[in-house]
Each structure stands twice: as structure tokens, then as C-alpha cells.
Design a protein around this motif. Sequence first.
Motif, mmCIF file in Angstrom:
data_model
loop_
_atom_site.group_PDB
_atom_site.id
_atom_site.type_symbol
_atom_site.label_atom_id
_atom_site.label_comp_id
_atom_site.label_asym_id
_atom_site.label_seq_id
_atom_site.Cartn_x
_atom_site.Cartn_y
_atom_site.Cartn_z
ATOM 1 N N ASP A 28 -10.182 -5.471 -8.845
ATOM 2 C CA ASP A 28 -10.988 -5.614 -7.630
ATOM 3 C C ASP A 28 -12.091 -4.556 -7.589
ATOM 4 N N PRO A 29 -13.300 -4.935 -7.156
ATOM 5 C CA PRO A 29 -14.384 -3.947 -7.071
ATOM 6 C C PRO A 29 -14.109 -2.930 -5.955
ATOM 7 N N ALA A 30 -14.764 -1.790 -6.045
ATOM 8 C CA ALA A 30 -14.586 -0.722 -5.058
ATOM 9 C C ALA A 30 -14.892 -1.238 -3.651
ATOM 10 N N GLY A 31 -14.034 -0.909 -2.700
ATOM 11 C CA GLY A 31 -14.245 -1.296 -1.313
ATOM 12 C C GLY A 31 -13.783 -2.700 -0.965
ATOM 13 N N LYS A 32 -13.211 -3.420 -1.930
ATOM 14 C CA LYS A 32 -12.731 -4.777 -1.687
ATOM 15 C C LYS A 32 -11.307 -4.916 -2.234
ATOM 16 N N SER A 33 -10.591 -5.910 -1.691
ATOM 17 C CA SER A 33 -9.231 -6.152 -2.147
ATOM 18 C C SER A 33 -8.919 -7.645 -2.098
ATOM 19 N N SER A 34 -8.200 -8.107 -3.099
ATOM 20 C CA SER A 34 -7.698 -9.479 -3.101
ATOM 21 C C SER A 34 -6.195 -9.491 -2.823
ATOM 22 N N ARG A 35 -5.601 -8.289 -2.693
ATOM 23 C CA ARG A 35 -4.156 -8.172 -2.482
ATOM 24 C C ARG A 35 -3.881 -7.331 -1.237
ATOM 25 N N PHE A 36 -2.903 -7.790 -0.446
ATOM 26 C CA PHE A 36 -2.506 -7.118 0.787
ATOM 27 C C PHE A 36 -0.986 -7.053 0.819
ATOM 28 N N THR A 37 -0.428 -5.893 1.166
ATOM 29 C CA THR A 37 1.023 -5.726 1.109
ATOM 30 C C THR A 37 1.568 -5.030 2.352
ATOM 31 N N LEU A 38 2.866 -5.267 2.594
ATOM 32 C CA LEU A 38 3.599 -4.567 3.649
ATOM 33 C C LEU A 38 5.064 -4.533 3.255
ATOM 34 N N ALA A 39 5.633 -3.309 3.245
ATOM 35 C CA ALA A 39 7.070 -3.143 3.024
ATOM 36 C C ALA A 39 7.726 -3.163 4.398
ATOM 37 N N ASP A 40 8.335 -4.302 4.748
ATOM 38 C CA ASP A 40 8.960 -4.454 6.064
ATOM 39 C C ASP A 40 10.076 -5.490 5.948
ATOM 40 N N ALA A 41 11.324 -5.023 6.022
ATOM 41 C CA ALA A 41 12.483 -5.906 5.872
ATOM 42 C C ALA A 41 12.531 -6.961 6.977
ATOM 43 N N GLU A 42 12.055 -6.631 8.176
ATOM 44 C CA GLU A 42 12.065 -7.606 9.267
ATOM 45 C C GLU A 42 11.135 -8.779 8.938
ATOM 46 N N LEU A 43 9.923 -8.502 8.458
ATOM 47 C CA LEU A 43 9.005 -9.569 8.063
ATOM 48 C C LEU A 43 9.619 -10.401 6.942
ATOM 49 N N VAL A 44 10.192 -9.742 5.943
ATOM 50 C CA VAL A 44 10.834 -10.453 4.837
ATOM 51 C C VAL A 44 11.919 -11.393 5.364
#
Length: 180
Positions: free
Chosen positions: A127-143
Motif C-alpha cells: 500500500d502507498p504511504a498514507g493509504k490502506s487496503s487492510r483494516f483490523t481489530l482484535a476484539d473477541a466480542e466482534l469475532v
Amino acid sequence: MRITYFATITAGLMMLTTGCGDKTADSTTDTNLSASNTEVTMDGPPPATADVHNHPSEGPHHGTLVELGNEEFHAEVIHDDKSVTVYILDSSAKKAVPIDASDLTINLLHDGTPEQFKLAASPDASDPAGKSSRFTLADAELVGHIDDDASAPKLSVTINGTPYRGEIHHDHDHDHGHDH
């Protein structure tokens, strides 16, 4: 005499090209078919119609696809027992699309109460600087709720200034050996 001869020839030509009688323009007659037409045979049933959703049923990471807009973009949702990751993909659901959002949101219901989870940008190496194609969250409740149809999870993200929202429908029938 020449005019009568010319009129007779013209009338004859018109009858040959248009036919006689009370026929509609849509009817096909033997006079419209030439001797060079050949018969067509098929070795099986006619081909199936094309699928209008000409993209994969799962994302490149074997996750659940979410349509965004009129299939302008897709999101791919994957998770293990500790975290959820969302990839933003192109209209074909095959290539990553880095965006300038710092997060995206998953909204769902838990026991009838709305809950909201923010997944932070976690750029891939490509991914180029300042941009993202991936988003994450470590949260057992969401899972724990992401695959529950009763929770009606929805993903919200802004891409190039346009807000998009899509429903996350998990396909319970597939099994590709990945974690849930």
C-alpha cells in the motif's frame, strides 16, 4: 410506351422484393430465405446464460465478500478467534484498493442492542504511504458476533469521499480450512 414498360418493370421488382399479400414485417417466408442457408445442429443443450455477478464467491484471502455501492468496490471480511480483518477490493473483488480512510466501521446488533466496532487502518506492505487496503481489530466480542445472522452486521466505509455501506453475509456452506 417506354413509361408503361418502365412502370411494369418497377412494379415487378417491387413485388419480388416486398412479396405479395397481407404479411407483417416480422414474418419469415420462404421467399426471404436463400438457397445458401445451411442447417445448424448442436451437440448438446444450449449454453447457459452468463452470470451477471462475474466475480468470485469469496475474496483472495478466502473471506466473505461484501458488495459496496453498485459493485463499485467490494470488502473482504476474514477473522480468526481473536481478530477481524477487512480488505478493500476493486469491482472484480480480486485486487486490493488502498484508500485514505484511517478506519472503517462494523455495526451490528447484540441482544437487540446496537454495537459499533472501529477497525483501524493496517496498511499492507504494497500500500502507498498514507493509504490502506487492510483494516483490523482484535476484539473477541466482534469475532463472536460477526457470523451471527441475528446480529445483522453491516460494514461502513468512505472511499474517495463517498460513503459506502454493505451487509456482511457469512457463507456457512463453504469450508476451505480457514479459521472462523
